[in-house]
Scaffold this active site. Structure first.
Site, PDB file in Angstrom:
ATOM      1  N   GLU A  66      39.240  29.920  69.625  1.00 22.29           N
ATOM      2  CA  GLU A  66      40.166  28.785  69.475  1.00 22.29           C
ATOM      3  C   GLU A  66      41.612  29.274  69.471  1.00 22.29           C
ATOM      4  O   GLU A  66      42.536  28.475  69.497  1.00 22.29           O
ATOM      5  CB  GLU A  66      39.962  28.103  68.100  1.00 22.29           C
ATOM      6  CG  GLU A  66      38.682  27.332  67.938  1.00 22.29           C
ATOM      7  CD  GLU A  66      38.419  27.065  66.436  1.00 22.29           C
ATOM      8  OE1 GLU A  66      39.304  27.323  65.594  1.00 22.29           O
ATOM      9  OE2 GLU A  66      37.299  26.616  66.144  1.00 22.29           O
ATOM     10  N   ASP A  85      32.860  43.683  56.800  1.00 15.86           N
ATOM     11  CA  ASP A  85      32.197  44.551  55.829  1.00 15.86           C
ATOM     12  C   ASP A  85      30.712  44.166  55.721  1.00 15.86           C
ATOM     13  O   ASP A  85      30.377  42.988  55.633  1.00 15.86           O
ATOM     14  CB  ASP A  85      32.894  44.357  54.472  1.00 15.86           C
ATOM     15  CG  ASP A  85      32.449  45.363  53.439  1.00 15.86           C
ATOM     16  OD1 ASP A  85      32.706  46.560  53.637  1.00 15.86           O
ATOM     17  OD2 ASP A  85      31.848  44.957  52.420  1.00 15.86           O
TER      18      ASP A  85
HETATM   19  C1  NOJ Z   1      31.343  48.969  52.851  1.00 23.13           C
HETATM   20  C2  NOJ Z   1      32.703  49.431  52.471  1.00 23.13           C
HETATM   21  O1  NOJ Z   1      33.210  50.264  53.485  1.00 23.13           O
HETATM   22  C3  NOJ Z   1      32.565  50.127  51.143  1.00 23.13           C
HETATM   23  O2  NOJ Z   1      33.715  50.820  50.784  1.00 23.13           O
HETATM   24  C4  NOJ Z   1      32.167  49.112  50.121  1.00 23.13           C
HETATM   25  O3  NOJ Z   1      31.939  49.749  48.888  1.00 23.13           O
HETATM   26  C5  NOJ Z   1      30.907  48.376  50.533  1.00 23.13           C
HETATM   27  N1  NOJ Z   1      30.912  47.979  51.910  1.00 23.13           N
HETATM   28  C6  NOJ Z   1      30.719  47.130  49.702  1.00 23.13           C
HETATM   29  O4  NOJ Z   1      31.684  46.174  50.047  1.00 23.13           O
END
Ligand code: NOJ
Length: 567
Positions: free
Chosen positions: A278, A214
């Site tokens: 690993e 993310d």
């Molecule tokens: C990207 C994620 O896909 C989204 O849903 C989220 O709100 C933001 N990152 C923050 O984590």
């Protein structure tokens, strides 16, 4: 703990699985609800995995299921080594992975390293320990500006609206690029990196096949947190409003936003790649990095970093042949530079579903959120174009991502009333940003009444429109011409002809103008007609699959098809 190993590589195949994988995004809140509380859960997902196997995808990517106060639908993680009770238990996760692997499906989980939840033990400890403590140094705490420190430390804005800083009781401020419940971690602190490498090992030992990272481009901020007073948007990512590299600096050179795509992130992923190596098997790292142009994006895909990155340039391209061709060419050329496979995507849990997005005039597709009072999409046009867009996408070489429900042609739910909307961006902008709830409505499986088989009863955390009755998996299964059958056929033919491992060569079709895209991929000819006039299929070509009718063998407007070429 589950001892299941990754799904086996079929005999005779030498390419790693992820180079051409079609990966299906499961959004746990909205996929299937086993216990009937209106919120999807892991046992629900496990019970429906056969649907993914029948569809013909290679893997699923599970959005976060960690313990979380759910202020941002699970992207606010309180504990990276457990499962949110609403979704189930670690044993439920193991059962899901075991079932998936038994069906030949790989499992990719979400890792959220840019920020934790304010409920995470580290953040609680940081608040308790006070300014200047080692506990605070895991986050980005700073003193405020102004005589009494009453102004935020800098002008950065949250992606979800409002300032990117919140003040705590003792007067210090902490940075949050997203909601105030999502404090950013300080990746210059080695403890943070060590912790996440350990979290990766925890899930690798449980048998996961990969991680979707993310906000992969956000972890490291420019030293000194220099000023940046531009509005932020999730979709803008690295490219601020003024172009791919943000606004021009005083010297005329483009300045990169100080919170995105900083050089230091690459060292993090090199370390993570070593952790993956690993472990036995072909495990992957996938970047959610809103980085443009593609030459910058593929720096995340150098051979000692990640394996794949989402291709958001493709998702954002308007429904115009020229734009799509430019993105495809730029994508392929950039990925060739580093030897990584390209990926393609049209929908996810952050954007307007493509069956609705493409129901707006080309070039005015909305990025995020549509409300009841906004201009509404042309549903029939949107679905027609969405089917053509997917047919085009799945003919391209590389990997592809699908978002749950797109195989049913589900539209964005644009009519959700304000009181049911839960996306923090809705509240943080006073409703100006409609938020992402419209693409997150629980999906219909069967039956005549809500929740249409999502759960055992009528409960669903967001209301489903009555029109979804006809769109359920059961209603579309075996129905000629249904979107579900189109996806099944596309995925079967794609696999049979090895399109994901193929190569693209543009073709000039006789009589086709600039609104037609045509390319060869192996022994398949892919044609998409985005123009107003029908286009004749090439002589002798046999249609393998088409997004719509081909009257007299010709492709009408907004139709795509794959043809087998005469030997
Ligand atoms: C990207 C994620 O896909 C989204 O849903 C989220 O709100 C933001 N990152 C923050 O984590």
């Amino acid at each position: 703990m589950s001892q299941t190993s990754s799904a086996a590589t079929p005999p005779g195949r030498s390419a790693p699985w992820w180079r051409d994988a079609v990966i299906y995004q499961v959004y746990p809140r909205s996929f299937a609800d086993a216990d009937g509380d209106g919120m999807g859960d892991l046992p629900g997902i496990t019970s429906r995995l056969q649907h993914l196997a029948d569809l013909g995808v290679d893997a699923l990517w599970l959005s976060p299921v960690y313990p979380s106060p759910q202020k941002d639908a699970g992207y606010d993680v309180a504990d990276y080594r457990d499962v949110e009770p609403v979704f189930g238990t670690l044993a439920d996760f193991d059962a899901l992975a075991e079932r998936a692997h038994a069906l030949g499906l790989r499992v990719v989980v979400d890792i959220v390293p840019n920020h934790t939840s304010t409920e995470h033990a580290w953040f609680r400890a940081a608040l308790a320990a006070g300014p200047g403590s080692p506990e605070r140094s895991r986050y980005v705490f700073r003193e405020g500006r102004g005589e009494h420190g009453e102004q935020p430390p800098n002008s950065w804005r949250s992606v979800f609206g409002g300032p990117a800083w919140t003040r705590v009781a003792d007067g210090s401020w902490y940075l949050h690029l997203f909601d105030s419940s999502q404090p950013d971690l300080d990746w210059t602190n080695p403890e943070v990196d060590a912790e996440f490498r350990d979290v990766l090992r925890f899930w690798l030992r449980r048998g996961v096949d990969g991680f979707r990272i993310d906000v992969a481009h956000g972890l490291v901020k420019a030293e000194g947190l220099p000023e940046w007073d531009h509005e932020q948007a999730l979709l803008d990512g690295a490219d601020g409003a003024d172009g791919p590299d943000g606004p021009d600096g005083a010297d005329g050179s483009a300045r990169r936003p100080p919170m995105w795509d900083q050089e230091g992130v690459h060292e993090v992923y090199r370390g993570w790649r070593r952790v993956l190596e690993e472990h036995p098997g072909e495990r992957i790292l996938v970047a959610e990095a809103w980085v443009s142009p593609p030459e910058r994006l593929v720096r995340y895909l150098r051979s000692d970093e990640m394996h794949q990155a989402f291709n958001f340039d493709y998702l954002r391209a308007p429904w115009r042949a020229g734009d799509l061709r430019r993105v495809v060419d730029a994508t392929l050329a950039a990925h060739d530079l580093v030897g990584a496979p390209s990926t393609w995507v049209l929908s996810n849990h952050d954007v307007v579903r493509h069956a609705s997005r493409l129901g707006y005039p080309a070039g005015s597709e909305p990025a995020s959120g549509v409300g009841p009072d906004d201009p509404q999409p042309d549903a029939a046009l949107g679905l027609r174009r969405a089917r053509a867009a997917t047919t085009l996408m799945l003919g391209l070489p590389g990997g592809a991502y699908l978002y749950q429900g797109e195989e049913l042609g589900l539209p964005e739910v644009t009519t959700l009333p304000a009181q049911v909307r839960q996306d923090p961006s809705f509240a943080r902008t006073g409703g100006a940003d409609r938020g992402r709830d419209g693409c997150r409505v629980p999906i219909p499986w069967s039956g005549e009444e809500p929740s249409y088989g999502f759960g055992p009863g009528s409960a669903s955390w967001l209301p489903q429109p009555p029109s979804w009755r006809e769109l359920s998996v059961a209603a579309q299964s075996g129905a000629e011409g249904s979107t579900l059958e189109l996806y099944r056929r596309l995925l079967a033919v794609r696999r049979e002809h090895g399109l994901g491992l193929g190569a693209l060569r543009w073709v000039d079709l006789p009589g086709a103008g600039p609104d037609v895209l045509a390319f060869r991929n192996g022994d398949v000819l892919v044609v998409a007609n985005l123009g107003a006039q029908p286009v004749a299929a090439p002589a002798g070509a046999r249609a393998l699959v088409a997004s719509g009718e081909l009257p007299g063998g010709a492709l009408p407007t907004d139709t795509a098809a794959w043809f087998a070429l005469p030997a």
